[in-house]
Design a protein around this motif. Sequence first.
Motif, PDB file in Angstrom:
ATOM      1  N   ARG A  40      42.791  51.839  26.627  1.00 26.29           N
ATOM      2  CA  ARG A  40      43.976  51.475  25.846  1.00 26.29           C
ATOM      3  C   ARG A  40      44.072  49.975  25.601  1.00 26.29           C
ATOM      4  O   ARG A  40      44.615  49.547  24.593  1.00 26.29           O
ATOM      5  CB  ARG A  40      45.248  51.956  26.574  1.00 26.29           C
ATOM      6  CG  ARG A  40      45.367  53.464  26.691  1.00 26.29           C
ATOM      7  CD  ARG A  40      46.778  53.853  27.127  1.00 26.29           C
ATOM      8  NE  ARG A  40      47.127  53.296  28.433  1.00 26.29           N
ATOM      9  CZ  ARG A  40      46.936  53.921  29.588  1.00 26.29           C
ATOM     10  NH1 ARG A  40      46.384  55.126  29.605  1.00 26.29           N
ATOM     11  NH2 ARG A  40      47.291  53.364  30.731  1.00 26.29           N
ATOM     12  N   SER A  41      43.556  49.181  26.517  1.00 29.21           N
ATOM     13  CA  SER A  41      43.734  47.729  26.442  1.00 29.21           C
ATOM     14  C   SER A  41      42.683  47.036  25.591  1.00 29.21           C
ATOM     15  O   SER A  41      42.987  46.058  24.904  1.00 29.21           O
ATOM     16  CB  SER A  41      43.720  47.135  27.854  1.00 29.21           C
ATOM     17  OG  SER A  41      43.795  45.726  27.824  1.00 29.21           O
TER      18      SER A  41
ATOM     19  N   ARG B   2      43.393  39.961  29.676  1.00 29.14           N
ATOM     20  CA  ARG B   2      44.451  40.850  29.190  1.00 29.14           C
ATOM     21  C   ARG B   2      44.354  42.218  29.859  1.00 29.14           C
ATOM     22  O   ARG B   2      45.386  42.832  30.196  1.00 29.14           O
ATOM     23  CB  ARG B   2      44.346  41.009  27.673  1.00 29.14           C
ATOM     24  CG  ARG B   2      45.499  41.827  27.092  1.00 29.14           C
ATOM     25  CD  ARG B   2      45.467  41.923  25.583  1.00 29.14           C
ATOM     26  NE  ARG B   2      44.353  42.750  25.133  1.00 29.14           N
ATOM     27  CZ  ARG B   2      43.357  42.300  24.385  1.00 29.14           C
ATOM     28  NH1 ARG B   2      43.324  41.033  24.016  1.00 29.14           N
ATOM     29  NH2 ARG B   2      42.386  43.103  24.005  1.00 29.14           N
ATOM     30  N   LEU B   3      43.133  42.692  30.085  1.00 28.42           N
ATOM     31  CA  LEU B   3      42.953  43.957  30.810  1.00 28.42           C
ATOM     32  C   LEU B   3      43.497  43.837  32.225  1.00 28.42           C
ATOM     33  O   LEU B   3      44.121  44.780  32.739  1.00 28.42           O
ATOM     34  CB  LEU B   3      41.473  44.336  30.826  1.00 28.42           C
ATOM     35  CG  LEU B   3      41.093  45.543  31.692  1.00 28.42           C
ATOM     36  CD1 LEU B   3      41.878  46.784  31.283  1.00 28.42           C
ATOM     37  CD2 LEU B   3      39.592  45.812  31.597  1.00 28.42           C
TER      38      LEU B   3
ATOM     39  N   VAL C 204      43.152  52.807  31.534  1.00 24.50           N
ATOM     40  CA  VAL C 204      43.860  51.586  31.118  1.00 24.50           C
ATOM     41  C   VAL C 204      42.952  50.719  30.250  1.00 24.50           C
ATOM     42  O   VAL C 204      43.402  50.136  29.254  1.00 24.50           O
ATOM     43  CB  VAL C 204      44.352  50.800  32.354  1.00 24.50           C
ATOM     44  CG1 VAL C 204      44.948  49.460  31.943  1.00 24.50           C
ATOM     45  CG2 VAL C 204      45.379  51.616  33.130  1.00 24.50           C
TER      46      VAL C 204
ATOM     47  N   ALA D   2      50.360  45.808  35.146  1.00 21.51           N
ATOM     48  CA  ALA D   2      51.594  46.386  34.622  1.00 21.51           C
ATOM     49  C   ALA D   2      51.636  47.903  34.777  1.00 21.51           C
ATOM     50  O   ALA D   2      52.718  48.494  34.782  1.00 21.51           O
ATOM     51  CB  ALA D   2      51.767  46.017  33.151  1.00 21.51           C
ATOM     52  N   HIS D   3      50.474  48.549  34.878  1.00 21.36           N
ATOM     53  CA  HIS D   3      50.403  50.009  35.029  1.00 21.36           C
ATOM     54  C   HIS D   3      49.807  50.314  36.411  1.00 21.36           C
ATOM     55  O   HIS D   3      48.582  50.400  36.572  1.00 21.36           O
ATOM     56  CB  HIS D   3      49.547  50.637  33.928  1.00 21.36           C
ATOM     57  CG  HIS D   3      50.093  50.409  32.552  1.00 21.36           C
ATOM     58  ND1 HIS D   3      49.847  49.263  31.831  1.00 21.36           N
ATOM     59  CD2 HIS D   3      50.873  51.185  31.770  1.00 21.36           C
ATOM     60  CE1 HIS D   3      50.455  49.340  30.664  1.00 21.36           C
ATOM     61  NE2 HIS D   3      51.089  50.493  30.601  1.00 21.36           N
TER      62      HIS D   3
ATOM     63  N   ARG E 232      45.982  41.950  33.198  1.00 15.92           N
ATOM     64  CA  ARG E 232      47.452  41.996  33.114  1.00 15.92           C
ATOM     65  C   ARG E 232      47.948  43.428  32.868  1.00 15.92           C
ATOM     66  O   ARG E 232      48.940  43.861  33.461  1.00 15.92           O
ATOM     67  CB  ARG E 232      47.931  41.061  31.999  1.00 15.92           C
ATOM     68  CG  ARG E 232      47.708  39.588  32.292  1.00 15.92           C
ATOM     69  CD  ARG E 232      48.471  38.715  31.317  1.00 15.92           C
ATOM     70  NE  ARG E 232      48.013  38.884  29.947  1.00 15.92           N
ATOM     71  CZ  ARG E 232      47.030  38.173  29.390  1.00 15.92           C
ATOM     72  NH1 ARG E 232      46.399  37.244  30.098  1.00 15.92           N
ATOM     73  NH2 ARG E 232      46.683  38.369  28.139  1.00 15.92           N
ATOM     74  N   ASP E 233      47.249  44.153  31.978  1.00 18.55           N
ATOM     75  CA  ASP E 233      47.653  45.539  31.709  1.00 18.55           C
ATOM     76  C   ASP E 233      47.494  46.411  32.948  1.00 18.55           C
ATOM     77  O   ASP E 233      48.302  47.309  33.205  1.00 18.55           O
ATOM     78  CB  ASP E 233      46.826  46.103  30.554  1.00 18.55           C
ATOM     79  CG  ASP E 233      47.178  45.472  29.223  1.00 18.55           C
ATOM     80  OD1 ASP E 233      48.240  44.825  29.148  1.00 18.55           O
ATOM     81  OD2 ASP E 233      46.396  45.609  28.273  1.00 18.55           O
ATOM     82  N   LEU E 234      46.449  46.145  33.719  1.00 19.98           N
ATOM     83  CA  LEU E 234      46.232  46.926  34.938  1.00 19.98           C
ATOM     84  C   LEU E 234      47.322  46.627  35.970  1.00 19.98           C
ATOM     85  O   LEU E 234      47.748  47.526  36.716  1.00 19.98           O
ATOM     86  CB  LEU E 234      44.850  46.609  35.508  1.00 19.98           C
ATOM     87  CG  LEU E 234      44.253  47.604  36.506  1.00 19.98           C
ATOM     88  CD1 LEU E 234      44.107  48.979  35.873  1.00 19.98           C
ATOM     89  CD2 LEU E 234      42.891  47.115  36.981  1.00 19.98           C
TER      90      LEU E 234
END
Length: 540
Positions: A447-448, A481-482, A444, A488-489, A484-486
């Motif tokens: 990608r982030s 932001r990382l 993740v 979300a996934h 939040r991405d973590l």
Amino acid sequence: MSATTPKEIAREAVRLLAARRLPPTPDNFQAAYHEVAGTRPLQPFPLAQLRQIAQALPERTPAQVRFKALFNKAVSRHTWDDLEKVLTQHLAAAPAPASTPTAAAAPATPPAASPVTDGPAASGFGPSDFAPSAFAPDAAHAPPIAPEIAEQTARIIDIAQPLVAADDRRLHDMGEELVRYLRLPEHHPPTLRRMLADYAYRLSFGVEEQTGVREALLGLLRQVFEHIDAISPDNPWLRQQMQALVQAAQPPLSQRRLEDLQARVKDVIVKQAEAREQTVRAQELMRQTLATFLERLAQTAASIGQYHAEFEACAQALERAESLADMAPVVQEAIQTARAFAADTQRVADELTDLRDRANRAEAEVERLRAELDQMAELVTHDLLTGVLNRKGLASAIDRETRRAERTGTRVCIALLDVDDFKRLNDTLGHLAGDAALKHLADVARRSLRPQDTIGRYGGEEFIIVLPDTTPEEACGVVQRLQRDLSAHLFLQGEQKVLITFSAGVTELQHDEPVDAAIARADAAMYRAKRAGKNRVMAG
């Protein structure tokens, strides 16, 4: 026509090309598009032909000189309106021939447009192409382009030319012509719009081809790594490195990531060369040992045969002896032969013992090399579990970015991440699930994060992110932001979805500061984030 929108027209144009078995070249697609839409394709501005006409214009009178100057100016501006105005004014001012008194009053409007397949238009342009309505029916109402916008557009095209037009001469020429036109003092807006549309249309093909080349090269690189992995079943270290390289070659790529990949490949090559050289020496030693051993065995066999013959001769002599006097020399010879045989046997035994010791040493050297290859993964720059940098790779990345920041006068930040409640995750789901969770976080993060950012595993469940050309406030935003991405996934363990969070401390690397001091400062900020409730980012 049933197709009314540009998307539908384009789809019908593609079907038309397929039905007629025509290649989808830009010219064929443009002709099919206008055929489906029921419109007439725009013809390119005939710059070379008009310049040739301008050179042939006479300059015998001041009026002709003035007309030629105005004609050249209109041509250089790619402006049909100016050309029409110059021609109209010149014809209106010219005296009419006596035989045609109404010639001066004749309308200057060109003949109606004819199909592109008729007359001179089929060769590139015809009389209708010189009409301003063919390109700019709204020229009188088009707003002029601001000079700064024109210059910035020209700069963008100039910068992009080496990248997108390196292998497309036509696109390169179109770009240069567009840049020259953009840097003229004045522009004809409809002409500029047409030139930009033509360039963008051609550019789309160039970008598509460049993207295809890039994807093909990446695919070829991954295929090479996978092939090396497939033919190395007995070399687990090399297989692990190749699998990590396959992951490192996944898009999106950046210059920093390519430099890191190049350094990693070089590291693998150097380590393999060193190990191969040492292995060859060990194998040569074992070969020499075996050859010597076989040679000694052959000599021993020959000696035994010789001594056997001598003992057999002594036995026959003893059988023929009739007195002790006859037996004495035979016994003496047998004793000497036995002593020589014992000496040779001892010498061979000593040599074989030495050979055995040398073979044992060679075998131990081979085992040492095998163990060294197994442990060599710890010496390279990437972590085998997650595929991100290890401590050695992180040190190199921080050193590289620090030196780059000193040259460019920019700032570098680092972020220390620690997975929240990782021990409980291991105890609940098992250590294999814990390893998979770390890999998930690394995937993740790749990608982030931004292309210039670098992530590495500092140890256990701790990671460090290197953020070049970044302020502490911006670095906190990147790490958040990382997070939040973590969120979300979610991490999947079997049928179970697990939310993985981390606490992070962010700090800026100071000039001439030891890296350990900056890491300690980030570590302290990370523990403040833990105490504040976890899943937080603190600056330190």
